[in-house]
Motif scaffolding. Structure first.
Motif, PDB file in Angstrom:
ATOM      1  N   TRP A   1       2.255   6.251 -10.973  1.00 25.02           N
ATOM      2  CA  TRP A   1       2.493   5.370 -11.670  1.00 25.02           C
ATOM      3  C   TRP A   1       2.121   5.810 -13.323  1.00 25.02           C
ATOM      4  O   TRP A   1       2.145   4.981 -14.499  1.00 25.02           O
ATOM      5  CB  TRP A   1       1.463   4.163 -11.690  1.00 25.02           C
ATOM      6  N   ARG A   2       1.438   6.950 -13.282  1.00 23.00           N
ATOM      7  CA  ARG A   2       0.925   7.430 -14.802  1.00 23.00           C
ATOM      8  C   ARG A   2       1.944   7.614 -15.834  1.00 23.00           C
ATOM      9  O   ARG A   2       1.702   7.155 -17.072  1.00 23.00           O
ATOM     10  CB  ARG A   2       0.156   8.825 -14.459  1.00 23.00           C
ATOM     11  N   PRO A   3       3.161   8.152 -15.674  1.00 22.74           N
ATOM     12  CA  PRO A   3       4.233   8.188 -16.589  1.00 22.74           C
ATOM     13  C   PRO A   3       4.506   6.644 -17.179  1.00 22.74           C
ATOM     14  O   PRO A   3       4.913   6.496 -18.183  1.00 22.74           O
ATOM     15  CB  PRO A   3       5.192   9.117 -16.020  1.00 22.74           C
ATOM     16  N   LEU A   4       4.665   5.912 -16.088  1.00 15.66           N
ATOM     17  CA  LEU A   4       5.242   4.578 -16.382  1.00 15.66           C
ATOM     18  C   LEU A   4       4.203   3.762 -17.373  1.00 15.66           C
ATOM     19  O   LEU A   4       4.378   3.090 -18.479  1.00 15.66           O
ATOM     20  CB  LEU A   4       5.397   3.825 -15.236  1.00 15.66           C
ATOM     21  N   ASP A   5       2.950   4.029 -17.004  1.00 14.52           N
ATOM     22  CA  ASP A   5       1.616   3.514 -17.678  1.00 14.52           C
ATOM     23  C   ASP A   5       1.802   3.934 -19.145  1.00 14.52           C
ATOM     24  O   ASP A   5       1.587   3.281 -20.162  1.00 14.52           O
ATOM     25  CB  ASP A   5       0.449   3.823 -16.923  1.00 14.52           C
ATOM     26  N   LYS A   6       2.069   5.363 -19.283  1.00 14.22           N
ATOM     27  CA  LYS A   6       2.096   5.815 -20.567  1.00 14.22           C
ATOM     28  C   LYS A   6       3.325   5.403 -21.362  1.00 14.22           C
ATOM     29  O   LYS A   6       2.953   4.986 -22.570  1.00 14.22           O
ATOM     30  CB  LYS A   6       2.370   7.342 -20.476  1.00 14.22           C
ATOM     31  N   VAL A   7       4.400   5.071 -20.944  1.00 15.81           N
ATOM     32  CA  VAL A   7       5.664   4.386 -21.487  1.00 15.81           C
ATOM     33  C   VAL A   7       5.249   3.213 -22.112  1.00 15.81           C
ATOM     34  O   VAL A   7       5.479   2.755 -23.222  1.00 15.81           O
ATOM     35  CB  VAL A   7       6.812   4.736 -20.906  1.00 15.81           C
ATOM     36  N   LEU A   8       4.713   2.200 -21.350  1.00 14.88           N
ATOM     37  CA  LEU A   8       4.478   0.901 -21.550  1.00 14.88           C
ATOM     38  C   LEU A   8       3.429   0.703 -22.378  1.00 14.88           C
ATOM     39  O   LEU A   8       3.558  -0.101 -23.393  1.00 14.88           O
ATOM     40  CB  LEU A   8       4.129   0.312 -20.296  1.00 14.88           C
ATOM     41  N   LYS A   9       2.464   1.648 -22.412  1.00 11.61           N
ATOM     42  CA  LYS A   9       1.401   1.637 -23.365  1.00 11.61           C
ATOM     43  C   LYS A   9       1.928   2.024 -24.828  1.00 11.61           C
ATOM     44  O   LYS A   9       1.444   1.469 -25.948  1.00 11.61           O
ATOM     45  CB  LYS A   9       0.051   2.483 -23.147  1.00 11.61           C
ATOM     46  N   LYS A  10       2.788   2.817 -24.767  1.00  7.86           N
ATOM     47  CA  LYS A  10       3.144   3.507 -25.997  1.00  7.86           C
ATOM     48  C   LYS A  10       4.284   2.333 -26.759  1.00  7.86           C
ATOM     49  O   LYS A  10       4.231   2.119 -28.046  1.00  7.86           O
ATOM     50  CB  LYS A  10       3.993   4.903 -25.844  1.00  7.86           C
ATOM     51  N   LYS A  11       5.112   1.898 -25.812  1.00 11.89           N
ATOM     52  CA  LYS A  11       6.108   0.872 -26.361  1.00 11.89           C
ATOM     53  C   LYS A  11       5.558  -0.632 -26.745  1.00 11.89           C
ATOM     54  O   LYS A  11       6.031  -1.386 -27.339  1.00 11.89           O
ATOM     55  CB  LYS A  11       7.351   0.844 -25.514  1.00 11.89           C
ATOM     56  N   LEU A  12       4.388  -0.908 -25.825  1.00  9.41           N
ATOM     57  CA  LEU A  12       3.721  -2.273 -26.000  1.00  9.41           C
ATOM     58  C   LEU A  12       2.386  -2.174 -26.400  1.00  9.41           C
ATOM     59  O   LEU A  12       1.489  -2.322 -25.785  1.00  9.41           O
ATOM     60  CB  LEU A  12       4.045  -2.925 -24.484  1.00  9.41           C
ATOM     61  N   ARG A  13       2.114  -1.877 -27.861  1.00 12.65           N
ATOM     62  CA  ARG A  13       0.873  -1.582 -28.390  1.00 12.65           C
ATOM     63  C   ARG A  13       0.502  -2.963 -28.747  1.00 12.65           C
ATOM     64  O   ARG A  13       0.535  -3.525 -29.965  1.00 12.65           O
ATOM     65  CB  ARG A  13       1.040  -0.640 -29.403  1.00 12.65           C
TER      66      ARG A  13
ATOM     67  N   ASP B   1       0.868  -1.277  -0.011  1.00  9.79           N
ATOM     68  CA  ASP B   1      -0.101   0.042  -0.128  1.00  9.79           C
ATOM     69  C   ASP B   1       0.864   1.102  -0.162  1.00  9.79           C
ATOM     70  O   ASP B   1       0.777   2.311  -0.630  1.00  9.79           O
ATOM     71  CB  ASP B   1      -1.053   0.118   1.155  1.00  9.79           C
ATOM     72  N   ASP B   2       1.935   1.210   0.775  1.00  8.15           N
ATOM     73  CA  ASP B   2       2.761   2.311   0.578  1.00  8.15           C
ATOM     74  C   ASP B   2       3.465   2.571  -0.593  1.00  8.15           C
ATOM     75  O   ASP B   2       3.587   3.795  -1.015  1.00  8.15           O
ATOM     76  CB  ASP B   2       3.972   2.098   1.794  1.00  8.15           C
ATOM     77  N   VAL B   3       3.719   1.865  -1.368  1.00  5.35           N
ATOM     78  CA  VAL B   3       4.483   1.575  -2.600  1.00  5.35           C
ATOM     79  C   VAL B   3       3.626   2.132  -3.487  1.00  5.35           C
ATOM     80  O   VAL B   3       3.682   2.964  -4.216  1.00  5.35           O
ATOM     81  CB  VAL B   3       4.965   0.158  -2.974  1.00  5.35           C
ATOM     82  N   ASP B   4       2.233   1.824  -3.588  1.00  3.52           N
ATOM     83  CA  ASP B   4       1.192   2.195  -4.406  1.00  3.52           C
ATOM     84  C   ASP B   4       0.966   3.541  -4.157  1.00  3.52           C
ATOM     85  O   ASP B   4       0.613   4.345  -4.967  1.00  3.52           O
ATOM     86  CB  ASP B   4      -0.017   1.427  -4.199  1.00  3.52           C
ATOM     87  N   GLU B   5       0.941   4.030  -2.947  1.00  8.42           N
ATOM     88  CA  GLU B   5       0.826   5.483  -2.728  1.00  8.42           C
ATOM     89  C   GLU B   5       1.936   6.561  -3.067  1.00  8.42           C
ATOM     90  O   GLU B   5       1.752   7.623  -3.504  1.00  8.42           O
ATOM     91  CB  GLU B   5       0.360   5.916  -1.357  1.00  8.42           C
ATOM     92  N   PHE B   6       2.979   5.912  -2.884  1.00  5.55           N
ATOM     93  CA  PHE B   6       4.271   6.732  -3.005  1.00  5.55           C
ATOM     94  C   PHE B   6       4.745   6.967  -4.633  1.00  5.55           C
ATOM     95  O   PHE B   6       5.089   7.913  -5.011  1.00  5.55           O
ATOM     96  CB  PHE B   6       5.559   6.024  -2.421  1.00  5.55           C
ATOM     97  N   VAL B   7       4.477   5.935  -5.523  1.00  5.98           N
ATOM     98  CA  VAL B   7       4.788   5.834  -6.765  1.00  5.98           C
ATOM     99  C   VAL B   7       3.762   6.655  -7.525  1.00  5.98           C
ATOM    100  O   VAL B   7       2.528   6.275  -7.374  1.00  5.98           O
ATOM    101  CB  VAL B   7       5.194   4.663  -7.600  1.00  5.98           C
TER     102      VAL B   7
END
Length: 343
Positions: free
Chosen positions: A36-48, A28-34
């Motif tokens: 995730w939006r920029p990581l999600d954007k990169v992953l969706k762009k590179k792994l279409r 829960d601490d990790v989920d709140e701390f990070v």
């Protein structure tokens, strides 16, 4: 429309579980701390990839990346991760999978990890997450500590000899050629450390001198000299100009000292005595000071080996061993940051 793997679009079981009171964990601490939006954007762009081979919606790439983090935190095989996702509520909460649908199997997990490595996304994600830790002022690059550690191969070095006939074109008789191999892990090599033989790889890495976060690193066959890898590790970590680079005697060479000076860093390599040239008292004092700081990188390696199962490689080849290191380093840094930032 909600993704069919997203728990927000799930059924009654997801709703019931969301109402259950639970103790807060580091997940829960990790989920709140990070963020995730920029990581999600990169992953969706590179792994279409929106559908699998039979036309079903593919698993969200960010959710699959979270699966790989869980795998490293709990030191699970692909099959072990498959089994854990099927029945562990905390894992499904963290990943975001609905209880109404199947979770990814071991083959899917393996393929996704290979996709990350093949496209260099493991390194990209590592750099992005470390960038967030820098923004939170947890990683301070005003001093780095470099070291190397041996990781044994996933294969045993079994000796195999193959005799092949080589026919002479000018004569009728044949000659024979002997080929010797030691395992199907072609990149793994032998080395000696503390008078003990090891077969596998070396991880060359660095941590920051402030808190001990892993800043970067790479894998080589175990017989590669530490001395020759210093410049590569520094280039991966990108410390602040003028900062001190600490390293043990294995990195002591005129070339490394000159290289640090030319690159604008302060030499923090321990001194090494030579025949007929003992260390001076100032050099001995400097060695004691550096030795007192190096525990941070040694502790990082120790945690990776003890808690993350990185005493032994799970995969074959330098590229996949490096990917295992990067994913383990991401998991290590995130857990460390979450614990430091927590109440």
């Amino acid at each position: 429309m909600a993704n069919r793997f997203d728990k927000s679009g799930g059924g009654f079981l997801d709703l019931a579980i969301s109402q259950v009171k639970k103790a807060k964990t580091f997940l829960d601490d990790v989920d709140e701390f990070v963020d995730w939006r920029p990581l999600d954007k990169v992953l969706k762009k590179k792994l279409r990839r929106h559908k699998d081979a039979v036309g079903n919606p593919s698993y969200p790439p960010l959710a699959m990346f979270r699966v790989l983090l869980l795998q490293r935190w709990w030191d699970l095989s692909d099959q072990g991760m498959d089994d854990a996702l099927a029945d562990r509520i905390s894992f499904r909460r963290f990943v975001g999978f609905s209880f109404d649908y199947d979770t990814p199997d071991s083959t899917t997990i393996c393929r996704f990890r290979n996709h990350l490595a093949d496209r260099g996304l493991d390194q990209k994600l590592f750099n992005m997450i470390n960038g967030q830790l820098e923004a939170h002022e947890l990683i301070v690059k005003h001093g780095v500590i470099v070291d190397a550690s041996v990781v044994t191969s996933a294969r045993r070095p079994r000796k195999t000899q193959v005799i092949e006939a080589v026919k002479d074109r000018e004569e009728d008789d044949c000659d024979y050629e002997l080929t010797t191999t030691y395992s199907d892990d072609a990149d793994a090599k032998w080395t000696i450390k503390a008078k003990k033989l090891y077969y596998g790889y070396k991880i060359h890495a660095a941590t920051d001198a402030e808190h001990g976060f892993i800043l970067g690193g790479h894998a080589t066959p175990a017989n590669h000299s530490d001395t020759k890898e210093l410049a590569g590790v520094i280039d991966e970590c990108k410390p602040v100009k003028g900062s001190m680079v600490f390293a043990d005697k294995g990195y002591a060479s005129t070339k490394n000292r000159i290289g640090l000076e030319e690159a604008g860093f302060t030499d923090g390599i321990m001194y090494k005595a030579a025949r007929n040239r003992p260390l001076t008292e100032p050099q001995k004092l400097m060695n004691r000071v550096i030795s007192g700081l190096r525990y941070k990188v040694e502790r990082a390696f120790g945690t990776l080996k003890r808690d993350y199962g990185f005493h032994r490689a799970r995969y074959l080849g330098c590229a996949k061993v490096k990917s295992q290191f990067l994913l383990s380093a991401i998991a290590f840094n995130l857990k460390k940051a979450a614990l430091m930032a927590g109440p």
